[in-house]
Structures are given as C-alpha cells and as structure tokens.
Design an enzyme around this catalytic site. Structure first.
Site, PDB file in Angstrom:
ATOM      1  N   PRO A 186     -33.016 -86.376  68.851  1.00 19.71           N
ATOM      2  CA  PRO A 186     -34.137 -85.458  69.104  1.00 19.71           C
ATOM      3  C   PRO A 186     -34.120 -84.217  68.213  1.00 19.71           C
ATOM      4  CG  PRO A 186     -32.532 -85.370  70.907  1.00 19.71           C
ATOM      5  CD  PRO A 186     -31.995 -86.337  69.911  1.00 19.71           C
ATOM      6  N   GLU A 187     -33.186 -84.165  67.274  1.00 16.07           N
ATOM      7  CA  GLU A 187     -33.026 -82.948  66.474  1.00 16.07           C
ATOM      8  C   GLU A 187     -34.337 -82.444  65.880  1.00 16.07           C
ATOM      9  OE1 GLU A 187     -30.940 -85.464  66.545  1.00 16.07           O
ATOM     10  OE2 GLU A 187     -28.867 -84.766  66.456  1.00 16.07           O
ATOM     11  N   VAL A 188     -35.126 -83.359  65.256  1.00 20.70           N
ATOM     12  CA  VAL A 188     -36.344 -82.872  64.588  1.00 20.70           C
ATOM     13  C   VAL A 188     -37.336 -82.267  65.584  1.00 20.70           C
ATOM     14  CG1 VAL A 188     -36.269 -84.258  62.478  1.00 20.70           C
ATOM     15  CG2 VAL A 188     -37.312 -85.229  64.542  1.00 20.70           C
ATOM     16  N   LEU A 231     -36.504 -80.408  67.837  1.00 12.95           N
ATOM     17  CA  LEU A 231     -35.981 -79.061  68.105  1.00 12.95           C
ATOM     18  C   LEU A 231     -35.989 -78.223  66.829  1.00 12.95           C
ATOM     19  CD1 LEU A 231     -32.927 -80.406  70.112  1.00 12.95           C
ATOM     20  CD2 LEU A 231     -34.772 -79.062  71.119  1.00 12.95           C
TER      21      LEU A 231
END
Ligand code: COA
Length: 260
Positions: free
Chosen positions: A135-137, A139
């Site tokens: 989910p990094e992108v 965030l």
C-alpha cells in the site's frame, strides 16, 4: 537481549520467532527491526537450531512499517533517515541470507514491509483469506527496501500491477504469483507449517545453507558464467563429511545422522 517486540521459543531443532506487537498489528518500529535482526543473527551460531519459523501474534502476521514511526521521521536529519532505512534494509537481507531456512507462518495480513518479510523468507505459507499488498503508493511512499526481494519472487509484471495500484490481494492470488508457496485453511496452517519443517529436517544442515547460497549465486546469471562455480561446489561437497554420510546412509539403507 531482553525482547520487547518479539517472542523467541526453542523447540528442539526449531526456533520459533513471533512478532509480538499486537496492539499495532505487529507493525515494525526501530526496536522491532533491531530485535529481529539480532535474533536472526544470533541464531546463526546456535548449532542445535536448524529451522526458523516466523509468525505473528494476534490477528495479523505484520502490518508493515509503523506509520507513526515513519511519520516521525520528518523531524529526522537526512543522515538519521538514511541510518534508519539502512537498519531496515539490513534486516531484510539478514532474513534473505539466513543460513538456517526460514518458514513464514502468515495469517491475517502481510502488508508493505510485512509482505516484504514474507518475500525474503524461504518457504512462506499463508492462511486462506490473508491479505497481501504493497500500500506504500497509497500513502505517498515507496516499497523501496523490499522491492529486490518481492520482484525476485513475483516478477516484474505482477510487481508493476501491485506496486503501482497498492491494491490488496488474497492468499490464493499471492500463491499464484509466487509470493507464498501455499494457501491453506487457517485451521490447517500450523500442521502445514510443521510438515514443511519436517521436510527441512530431513536435509543436511550444511547442505541446506549451501543450497541457499547456490540459489543466490546462480539466479539470473548466464549458465556459462556460473558453470565454474557449480563445478567447484559439487566437487567440494561430495567429499565433505556431510556428503559422505548422506551417500553412505542411502547405500546402507538407513537414515543419515541428521534426519528427524
Ligand atoms: N502502523 C501503525 N499503526 C498501525 C499500523 C501500521 N502499519 N497498522 C495498524 N496499526 C494500528 C491501527 O492504527 C490501530 O490503532 P488504534 O487501535 O490505536 O486505532 C491498530 O493498529 C489496529 O488496527 P486495525 O486497523 O483496527 O486492525 P485490523 O485487525 O482491523 O486490521 C490491518 C489490520 C493490518 C489490515 C490494518 O490495520 C491495516 O490496513 N493497517 C495498515 C497497513 C499498511 O498500510 N501498512 C503499510 C505500511 S508502508
């Protein structure tokens, strides 16, 4: 070392490490990174331990980086940020190159760094329904440190889809793309993990460590470029005490000394 973020239990030749920060779903902060890295490092020299099982206490395996801790890095200097990131990179590498094989027991969720940890392990096994994702992108971040391990496991095509969308996938899909080796009902997860451990305990401890190093060395290289290395490796090990014992045991129709 007194452990605050982990539990470490010894069970004959098996060391069981539990991520244990249930209140934040086993998210990683600096202390957890340090404790896990040091525990894995110390286990290298514990001769009796031949297999490591890594799991998570509570409802999830690991929710990735602690976002409170990550947010606080805005007040760090560039050098401090580099140091923290390097410590986390060192952790993933320690998992990846552990001479003792690591079976990951994955349930609930493995997101971001948690999914990276899964990718760095040797035999990750998941309960059906476990959520995986990067989910990094979503965030505004990047799956930077984990990318070498994840891309090796799932390939560029799946990484492009999952890194770019940040979407979550379930265990069966994670198995299809090679992130985990199996997806089994939660009630069967522990017995499935024990089956993997049992198989690993049939192998010579030195041979297992050598096989890991072999895979690292030959993956993604031209066959001509690794041939000399592979010739030297087999020439070395067939005359080694473990190699000799393994072959003798087979010919004498008995189990080798290390088999459980
Ligand atoms: N960092 C910091 N805190 C986290 C966290 C993380 N990565 N993941 C969960 N938490 C905290 C939540 O904020 C919550 O705190 P609160 O009790 O003070 O509200 C607590 O852990 C429980 O989380 P909750 O979402 O209620 O649990 P859940 O069991 O319903 O869901 C997850 C678990 C892991 C699916 C969910 O927490 C989640 O999606 N976390 C974010 C994961 C993420 O984006 N990681 C990427 C990091 S790059």
């Amino acid at each position: 070392m007194k452990l605050e973020r982990l539990e470490l239990a010894f069970d004959g030749p098996v060391a069981r490490i539990w991520l244990n920060r249930v209140e934040v779903r086993n998210a990683f902060d600096g202390l957890m990174v340090t404790e896990l890295r040091k525990s894995l490092f110390d286990l290298r020299s514990v001769d009796g331990v031949r297999v490591i099982v890594l799991g998570g206490r509570g409802p999830t395996f690991c929710a990735g980086a602690d976002l409170d801790w990550m947010k606080a890095t805005a007040s760090f200097t560039r050098e401090e940020n580099l140091r923290e990131a390097q410590a986390m990179a060192d952790l993933f590498f320690t998992v990846y190159e552990s001479p003792k094989p690591i079976v990951a027991r994955v349930h609930g969720a493995a997101l971001g760094g948690g999914a990276g940890l899964v990718a760095a392990c040797d035999i990750p096994v998941a309960a059906l329904g476990t959520q995986f994702g990067f989910p990094e992108v979503r965030l505004g971040l990047l799956p930077a440190l984990i990318s070498p391990y994840v891309v090796r496991k799932i390939g560029e095509a799946a990484a492009r889809e999952l890194f770019l969308t940040g979407e979550r996938i379930e265990a069966v899909r994670a198995m299809e793309i090679g992130l985990v080796r199996a997806a089994v009902p939660l009630d069967d997860l522990d017995s499935f993990v024990e089956g993997r451990v049992h198989e690993l305990l049939q192998a010579g401890p030195r041979a297992v460590a050598d096989a890991k190093a072999l895979i690292r060395e030959v993956a993604f290289r031209r066959i001509e470029d690794v041939q000399e290395y592979t010739v030297e490796r087999i020439a070395d090990v067939r005359t080694s005490p473990e190699g000799q014992e393994g072959m003798r045991a087979f010919l004498e129709k008995r189990k080798p000394g290390w088999a459980r």
